[in-house]
Structure formats: structure tokens, C-alpha cells
Design an enzyme around this catalytic site. Structure first.
Site, PDB file in Angstrom:
ATOM      1  N   GLY A   3       0.832  -1.197   0.000  1.00 51.17           N
ATOM      2  CA  GLY A   3       0.000   0.000   0.000  1.00 51.17           C
ATOM      3  C   GLY A   3       0.864   1.243   0.000  1.00 51.17           C
ATOM      4  N   GLN A  48       3.238   9.999   1.069  1.00 53.54           N
ATOM      5  CA  GLN A  48       4.518   9.277   1.072  1.00 53.54           C
ATOM      6  C   GLN A  48       5.377   9.621  -0.138  1.00 53.54           C
ATOM      7  OE1 GLN A  48       2.499   5.298   2.006  1.00 53.54           O
ATOM      8  NE2 GLN A  48       4.496   5.109   2.996  1.00 53.54           N
ATOM      9  N   CYS A  53       5.912  -0.190   6.917  1.00 52.47           N
ATOM     10  CA  CYS A  53       5.540   0.971   6.113  1.00 52.47           C
ATOM     11  C   CYS A  53       6.717   1.368   5.238  1.00 52.47           C
ATOM     12  CB  CYS A  53       5.151   2.119   7.041  1.00 52.47           C
ATOM     13  SG  CYS A  53       4.697   3.633   6.192  1.00 52.47           S
ATOM     14  N   LEU A  54       6.446   1.706   3.993  1.00 55.60           N
ATOM     15  CA  LEU A  54       7.526   2.117   3.089  1.00 55.60           C
ATOM     16  C   LEU A  54       8.265   3.345   3.612  1.00 55.60           C
ATOM     17  CD1 LEU A  54       5.799   1.661  -0.399  1.00 55.60           C
ATOM     18  CD2 LEU A  54       7.342   0.089   0.786  1.00 55.60           C
ATOM     19  N   HIS A  86      -4.435   1.615   7.378  1.00 56.99           N
ATOM     20  CA  HIS A  86      -3.068   2.149   7.502  1.00 56.99           C
ATOM     21  C   HIS A  86      -2.874   3.321   6.537  1.00 56.99           C
ATOM     22  CE1 HIS A  86       1.499   1.399   7.702  1.00 56.99           C
ATOM     23  NE2 HIS A  86       1.352   2.215   6.676  1.00 56.99           N
ATOM     24  N   GLU A  87      -3.335   3.145   5.291  1.00 61.56           N
ATOM     25  CA  GLU A  87      -3.121   4.203   4.280  1.00 61.56           C
ATOM     26  C   GLU A  87      -3.977   5.428   4.578  1.00 61.56           C
ATOM     27  OE1 GLU A  87      -0.570   3.756   2.678  1.00 61.56           O
ATOM     28  OE2 GLU A  87      -0.414   1.582   2.890  1.00 61.56           O
ATOM     29  N   HIS A 105      -2.332   7.640   6.917  1.00 63.17           N
ATOM     30  CA  HIS A 105      -1.342   8.523   6.284  1.00 63.17           C
ATOM     31  C   HIS A 105      -1.990   9.830   5.823  1.00 63.17           C
ATOM     32  CE1 HIS A 105       2.438   6.329   6.005  1.00 63.17           C
ATOM     33  NE2 HIS A 105       1.835   5.244   5.566  1.00 63.17           N
TER      34      HIS A 105
END
Ligand code: NI
Length: 154
Positions: free
Chosen positions: A46, A51, A88-89, A130-131, A134
């Protein structure tokens, strides 16, 4: 398409509240394509627009080889709760346990201007939550327990 630079934890852009998309134009479609390419290049499941430094409510998720592009996603229903490990990225090599709703419904707009509602559970529900965090300036490390450094297990 292009692989975009990932913003990492500590970058103030990740703490901002993102704006709704008001017009789905070429720029948004390119953003969706570039976000997907960036996500796949990093083997993520995701990615959210902040990000890659864009403060708009845009999310791309890929779970079980199905890609979901969510513009202006809003969770309309939550059920149950589950704790599982997340990464997470934007937080390389960090993992932690996060409690999330087990099942959700989310409404969103597609790149083709269609209003849709999706019911999700398990990993897909977790990723979407989660996204969306963000988009509200929240990282999983802000809410995770048992944060550890290391390589992903699965
Ligand atoms: Ni993340």
C-alpha cells in the site's frame, strides 16, 4: 510512469492532513500510476500520496494481486478488532503490532469518477486503514506496540 522518491519518517510532509481531490484529471491519473509503480518497486502492499510528497487524499493498495485505487476514501463502517504486525515504506525495517478494525466498509471515488463502496477484511482492511491514517498525518509507528527493527518475516 515513474518511480517517485519516498518520504521517510521524520519528514514533516508525513504529518500533514491531506486535502480532498476535487478534480480527477490527468495529473491525478499519473499520480495513481506513479504511486503504484513506486509501491511495486519497493515491494509494498500500500502507498498513500503524502509518502511521495503529495498532500492529496489518494491511496493505492495491492492485496492478493488485486490493485485498488482509492480517491477520497472514507470508512463508513467498522467491525471487530484485530492486532497484527505492520510495516511501512516510510519506515524502513520497522515493524510493530497495530490494533485495527477487523472488517470495514470504505467509500471512495475511482479514477473513472465512479463512486464505489468496498467491503474489506483481513489484510486488505488493515492496509486501507493504515493508508487512510497517512492521509491524516498518522504513521503506524505513532500507534504501534512492540516496535522492532528487522527484516520482514513473510
Ligand atoms: Ni505506510
Amino acid at each position: 510512469m515513474a518511480i517517485l522518491e519516498l518520504k521517510l519518517a521524520g519528514d514533516p510532509v508525513l504529518k500533514q492532513h491531506c486535502e480532498e481531490v476535487t478534480k480527477i484529471d490527468k495529473r491525478i491519473k499519473k499520480l495513481l500510476d506513479d504511486m503504484a509503480e513506486t509501491m511495486y518497486a519497493s515491494e509494498g502492499v500500500g502507498i498513500a500520496a503524502p509518502q511521495v510528497g503529495v498532500l492529496l487524499r489518494v491511496v493505492v493498495v495491492d492485496v492478493d494481486k488485486k490493485r485498488y485505487e482509492l480517491i477520497n476514501p472514507v470508512i463508513t463502517y467498522r467491525e471487530g478488532s484485530a492486532v497484527d504486525s505492520e510495516g511501512c515504506l516510510s519506515c524502513p525495517n520497522l515493524f510493530g503490532d497495530v490494533e485495527r478494525a477487523e472488517k470495514i466498509r470504505v467509500k471512495y471515488t475511482t479514477r473513472f469518477h465512479k463512486e464505489k463502496e468496498l467491503e474489506a477484511e483481513g489484510l486488505l482492511a488493515r492496509c486501507i486503514q493504515h493508508e487512510i491514517d497517512h492521509l491524516n498525518g498518522r504513521l503506524f509507528i505513532d500507534i504501534a506496540k512492540n516496535i522492532s527493527h528487522g527484516k520482514k518475516q513473510n
